[in-house]
Design a protein around this motif. Structure first.
Motif, PDB file in Angstrom:
ATOM      1  N   MET A   1      76.123  59.323  -7.879  1.00  0.00           N
ATOM      2  CA  MET A   1      74.985  58.470  -8.131  1.00  0.00           C
ATOM      3  C   MET A   1      73.902  58.684  -7.071  1.00  0.00           C
ATOM      4  SD  MET A   1      73.484  56.447 -10.156  1.00  0.00           S
ATOM      5  CE  MET A   1      74.742  56.065 -11.331  1.00  0.00           C
ATOM      6  N   ALA A   2      74.297  58.896  -5.831  1.00  0.00           N
ATOM      7  CA  ALA A   2      73.323  59.141  -4.768  1.00  0.00           C
ATOM      8  C   ALA A   2      72.452  60.343  -5.113  1.00  0.00           C
ATOM      9  CB  ALA A   2      74.030  59.358  -3.438  1.00  0.00           C
ATOM     10  N   ASN A   3      73.077  61.415  -5.595  1.00  0.00           N
ATOM     11  CA  ASN A   3      72.319  62.612  -5.974  1.00  0.00           C
ATOM     12  C   ASN A   3      71.396  62.329  -7.151  1.00  0.00           C
ATOM     13  OD1 ASN A   3      73.198  64.893  -4.210  1.00  0.00           O
ATOM     14  ND2 ASN A   3      75.199  64.166  -4.883  1.00  0.00           N
ATOM     15  N   ARG A   4      71.863  61.577  -8.115  1.00  0.00           N
ATOM     16  CA  ARG A   4      71.029  61.241  -9.277  1.00  0.00           C
ATOM     17  C   ARG A   4      69.817  60.421  -8.856  1.00  0.00           C
ATOM     18  NH1 ARG A   4      74.860  58.845 -13.768  1.00  0.00           N
ATOM     19  NH2 ARG A   4      72.841  58.458 -14.713  1.00  0.00           N
ATOM     20  N   ILE A   5      70.006  59.486  -7.932  1.00  0.00           N
ATOM     21  CA  ILE A   5      68.892  58.663  -7.460  1.00  0.00           C
ATOM     22  C   ILE A   5      67.830  59.533  -6.790  1.00  0.00           C
ATOM     23  CG2 ILE A   5      68.222  56.942  -5.710  1.00  0.00           C
ATOM     24  CD1 ILE A   5      70.915  55.543  -6.343  1.00  0.00           C
ATOM     25  N   VAL A   6      68.259  60.420  -5.912  1.00  0.00           N
ATOM     26  CA  VAL A   6      67.297  61.275  -5.204  1.00  0.00           C
ATOM     27  C   VAL A   6      66.578  62.200  -6.174  1.00  0.00           C
ATOM     28  CG1 VAL A   6      67.082  63.138  -3.506  1.00  0.00           C
ATOM     29  CG2 VAL A   6      68.413  61.090  -2.972  1.00  0.00           C
ATOM     30  N   GLU A   7      67.292  62.758  -7.118  1.00  0.00           N
ATOM     31  CA  GLU A   7      66.658  63.637  -8.103  1.00  0.00           C
ATOM     32  C   GLU A   7      65.636  62.876  -8.943  1.00  0.00           C
ATOM     33  OE1 GLU A   7      70.139  65.179 -10.019  1.00  0.00           O
ATOM     34  OE2 GLU A   7      70.658  66.405  -8.258  1.00  0.00           O
ATOM     35  N   ALA A   8      65.978  61.661  -9.361  1.00  0.00           N
ATOM     36  CA  ALA A   8      65.039  60.851 -10.132  1.00  0.00           C
ATOM     37  C   ALA A   8      63.833  60.474  -9.268  1.00  0.00           C
ATOM     38  CB  ALA A   8      65.729  59.596 -10.656  1.00  0.00           C
ATOM     39  N   ALA A   9      64.085  60.069  -8.023  1.00  0.00           N
ATOM     40  CA  ALA A   9      62.998  59.693  -7.120  1.00  0.00           C
ATOM     41  C   ALA A   9      62.062  60.869  -6.867  1.00  0.00           C
ATOM     42  CB  ALA A   9      63.555  59.168  -5.805  1.00  0.00           C
ATOM     43  N   TRP A  10      62.624  62.054  -6.807  1.00  0.00           N
ATOM     44  CA  TRP A  10      61.813  63.258  -6.615  1.00  0.00           C
ATOM     45  C   TRP A  10      60.813  63.402  -7.764  1.00  0.00           C
ATOM     46  CZ3 TRP A  10      60.761  66.074  -2.610  1.00  0.00           C
ATOM     47  CH2 TRP A  10      60.180  67.331  -2.758  1.00  0.00           C
ATOM     48  N   GLY A  15      57.347  64.923  -6.568  1.00  0.00           N
ATOM     49  CA  GLY A  15      57.857  65.824  -5.544  1.00  0.00           C
ATOM     50  C   GLY A  15      57.627  65.328  -4.130  1.00  0.00           C
ATOM     51  N   GLY A  16      57.660  64.023  -3.933  1.00  0.00           N
ATOM     52  CA  GLY A  16      57.478  63.451  -2.611  1.00  0.00           C
ATOM     53  C   GLY A  16      56.029  63.202  -2.235  1.00  0.00           C
ATOM     54  N   ALA A  17      55.095  63.467  -3.149  1.00  0.00           N
ATOM     55  CA  ALA A  17      53.673  63.261  -2.849  1.00  0.00           C
ATOM     56  C   ALA A  17      53.306  61.774  -2.804  1.00  0.00           C
ATOM     57  CB  ALA A  17      52.800  63.976  -3.879  1.00  0.00           C
ATOM     58  N   LEU A  18      54.001  60.961  -3.572  1.00  0.00           N
ATOM     59  CA  LEU A  18      53.747  59.517  -3.618  1.00  0.00           C
ATOM     60  C   LEU A  18      54.901  58.782  -2.936  1.00  0.00           C
ATOM     61  CD1 LEU A  18      52.766  59.282  -7.387  1.00  0.00           C
ATOM     62  CD2 LEU A  18      51.198  59.243  -5.428  1.00  0.00           C
ATOM     63  N   PRO A  19      54.636  57.617  -2.370  1.00  0.00           N
ATOM     64  CA  PRO A  19      55.740  56.849  -1.805  1.00  0.00           C
ATOM     65  C   PRO A  19      56.593  56.242  -2.913  1.00  0.00           C
ATOM     66  CG  PRO A  19      53.733  55.584  -1.665  1.00  0.00           C
ATOM     67  CD  PRO A  19      53.354  56.949  -2.191  1.00  0.00           C
ATOM     68  N   LEU A  20      57.860  56.071  -2.643  1.00  0.00           N
ATOM     69  CA  LEU A  20      58.762  55.371  -3.551  1.00  0.00           C
ATOM     70  C   LEU A  20      58.840  53.933  -3.045  1.00  0.00           C
ATOM     71  CD1 LEU A  20      60.811  55.433  -5.896  1.00  0.00           C
ATOM     72  CD2 LEU A  20      62.565  55.948  -4.175  1.00  0.00           C
ATOM     73  N   VAL A  21      58.196  53.013  -3.747  1.00  0.00           N
ATOM     74  CA  VAL A  21      58.172  51.608  -3.353  1.00  0.00           C
ATOM     75  C   VAL A  21      59.330  50.919  -4.071  1.00  0.00           C
ATOM     76  CG1 VAL A  21      56.825  49.466  -3.300  1.00  0.00           C
ATOM     77  CG2 VAL A  21      55.672  51.687  -3.032  1.00  0.00           C
ATOM     78  N   VAL A  22      60.229  50.333  -3.291  1.00  0.00           N
ATOM     79  CA  VAL A  22      61.459  49.748  -3.816  1.00  0.00           C
ATOM     80  C   VAL A  22      61.383  48.232  -3.669  1.00  0.00           C
ATOM     81  CG1 VAL A  22      63.974  49.782  -3.660  1.00  0.00           C
ATOM     82  CG2 VAL A  22      62.667  51.837  -3.109  1.00  0.00           C
TER      83      VAL A  22
END
Length: 181
Positions: A1-10, A15-22
């Motif tokens: 699940m950790a890998n899936r979260i990072v891939e989705a967040a990417w 591609g990391g250009a925008l912040p991920l606001v949680v």
């Protein structure tokens, strides 16, 4: 699940250009720090390029300066969550509360509420024990609003104090909403 979260967040962040606001501090902590040991080498590299931001921090730093508060309340008591303390985001919680209320109180005995997701629902005694001192302090006087920033912690504090806790972001929205006609 950790890998899936990072891939989705990417993907969500271009591609990391925008912040991920949680929107929950516990999830911010999880995505920003706790997933890292469980990532593949490729996803660790992607994760390093992500900027994970708690919604409180985003609102306090980016949104609040642009907002006009139109209706303040008298007093607010705030419950900083464990994750907020770990992320060093308590100042932003206070800033949001201060934008909405003339007086902001962080109880001296504010500690972990021990609600821990579903633990507080299944084992009420955990939250009762963990919040006893803070609940006594909060119950020593009335406040206009009771604020935090994680729904599960808000439920735990509601049960402990008998007062309706809500997100500081919800209070900020209320305080900045133009009066209806």
């Amino acid at each position: 699940m950790a890998n899936r979260i990072v891939e989705a967040a990417w993907g969500w962040t271009a591609g990391g250009a925008l912040p991920l606001v949680v929107d929950a501090s516990s999830c911010t902590l999880g995505i920003a720090e706790e997933v890292v040991p469980h990532l593949s080498e490729d996803n660790r590299e992607l994760h390093q390029e992500l900027t994970v931001v708690d919604s409180l921090v985003w609102a306090a730093d980016e949104l609040l300066p642009e907002l006009r508060v139109v209706e303040r309340t008298g007093s607010a008591v705030v419950h900083p969550t464990c994750s907020m303390r770990h992320l060093d985001d308590v100042a932003q919680l206070r800033a949001l509360a201060a934008a909405c209320a003339d007086e902001v109180v962080v109880p001296d005995d504010a500690r972990c509420c021990a609600f821990a997701g579903d633990r507080g629902m299944l084992h009420k005694e955990l939250t009762d024990s963990a919040t006893a001192k803070e609940a006594t302090e909060v119950g020593g006087r009335p406040y206009d609003v009771y604020l935090s920033a994680n729904r599960m912690c808000e439920i735990g504090m509601e049960r402990a104090t008998g007062h309706p806790y809500r997100s500081a972001l919800v209070e900020l929205e209320r305080a900045t909403r133009p009066p209806s006609r």
